[in-house]
Design a protein around this motif. Sequence first.
Motif, short mmCIF file in Angstrom:
data_model
loop_
_atom_site.label_atom_id
_atom_site.label_comp_id
_atom_site.label_asym_id
_atom_site.label_seq_id
_atom_site.Cartn_x
_atom_site.Cartn_y
_atom_site.Cartn_z
N GLY A 7 -0.77 38.61 56.97
CA GLY A 7 -2.19 38.80 57.23
C GLY A 7 -2.58 40.15 57.79
O GLY A 7 -3.76 40.46 57.87
N GLY A 8 -1.58 40.95 58.22
CA GLY A 8 -1.89 42.24 58.81
C GLY A 8 -2.40 42.09 60.24
O GLY A 8 -2.26 41.05 60.86
N TRP B 254 6.27 33.70 63.59
CA TRP B 254 5.30 32.88 62.88
C TRP B 254 4.61 33.79 61.87
O TRP B 254 4.66 35.02 61.98
CB TRP B 254 4.30 32.23 63.84
CG TRP B 254 3.29 33.17 64.43
CD1 TRP B 254 3.48 34.02 65.47
CD2 TRP B 254 1.95 33.38 63.98
NE1 TRP B 254 2.34 34.74 65.71
CE2 TRP B 254 1.38 34.35 64.82
CE3 TRP B 254 1.18 32.82 62.96
CZ2 TRP B 254 0.08 34.79 64.67
CZ3 TRP B 254 -0.13 33.25 62.82
CH2 TRP B 254 -0.67 34.23 63.66
N ASP B 255 3.97 33.20 60.87
CA ASP B 255 3.27 34.00 59.88
C ASP B 255 2.04 33.22 59.41
O ASP B 255 2.01 31.98 59.43
CB ASP B 255 4.18 34.31 58.69
CG ASP B 255 3.62 35.40 57.80
OD1 ASP B 255 2.76 36.19 58.26
OD2 ASP B 255 4.02 35.46 56.62
N GLY B 256 1.05 33.97 59.00
CA GLY B 256 -0.17 33.37 58.47
C GLY B 256 -0.94 34.39 57.66
O GLY B 256 -0.88 35.58 57.92
N ASP C 158 -10.31 34.45 59.91
CA ASP C 158 -9.29 33.77 60.69
C ASP C 158 -7.99 33.67 59.90
O ASP C 158 -7.96 33.91 58.70
CB ASP C 158 -9.77 32.37 61.08
CG ASP C 158 -9.33 31.98 62.47
OD1 ASP C 158 -8.17 32.26 62.84
OD2 ASP C 158 -10.14 31.39 63.19
N PHE C 159 -6.94 33.30 60.61
CA PHE C 159 -5.63 33.11 59.99
C PHE C 159 -5.44 31.66 59.56
O PHE C 159 -5.89 30.74 60.23
CB PHE C 159 -4.49 33.45 60.98
CG PHE C 159 -4.33 34.91 61.24
CD1 PHE C 159 -3.54 35.71 60.41
CD2 PHE C 159 -4.95 35.50 62.32
CE1 PHE C 159 -3.39 37.05 60.66
CE2 PHE C 159 -4.80 36.85 62.59
CZ PHE C 159 -4.01 37.63 61.75
N THR D 55 3.75 29.51 58.58
CA THR D 55 5.12 29.30 59.03
C THR D 55 5.21 29.50 60.54
O THR D 55 4.65 30.46 61.08
CB THR D 55 6.07 30.31 58.35
OG1 THR D 55 5.94 30.19 56.94
CG2 THR D 55 7.52 30.07 58.75
N ILE D 56 5.91 28.58 61.21
CA ILE D 56 6.22 28.74 62.63
C ILE D 56 7.71 28.44 62.79
O ILE D 56 8.17 27.38 62.36
CB ILE D 56 5.41 27.81 63.54
CG1 ILE D 56 3.91 28.04 63.36
CG2 ILE D 56 5.82 28.00 65.00
CD1 ILE D 56 3.02 27.08 64.16
#
Length: 170
Positions: A77-78, A112-114, A122-123, A127-128
């Motif tokens: 998401g940057g 984590w990633d989104g 929003d995100f 993944t967490i």
Amino acid sequence: MHDVKRTGTHRMRWMLSLIFAFLMLPALVAAPAQATPSRSPKIPPVAVVWVQIEGADGTLFSGRVVTRTHDVTTESGGTRTCDGTNYDANPTPGPTVTGALDDAASANGFTWDGTHWAQFDDFFIETIKGESGSSNTYWSLWVNGEYLQVGGCQYQVRTGDTILFKMDSF
């Protein structure tokens, strides 16, 4: 000593002046306080919260997290604003649910990633701690036992809140 007699008119004026002064005193004392506009309680820039992360097979993380108002960066998401002002959810910045996840990950050595969804500012958490959602599962967000109806960068948290990230089914 010289004795001055007051007439009924003088006495009446004197009594009315005294009553008027007595009634106006509270208004005059309170006037400076009313000159300042009332403000809603401001969200402090730091909150101490409890973060729980429940994956499909059990608890991935559970602990106290000191979270602060800050931008969030994910691989997918940057770097984005994540201070509760997203999508005009709140008028002033404050610590958020997603910010608490980011601070928990940083302080406890997990990732984590989104992806960032521009239409919601929003995100979407994908993944967490290596566990990702699928075509029928996703990371749901809860605060104090209530499912969030807004994104994690929109919901501002306060000290004492309990945040749950839970792998849920569609």
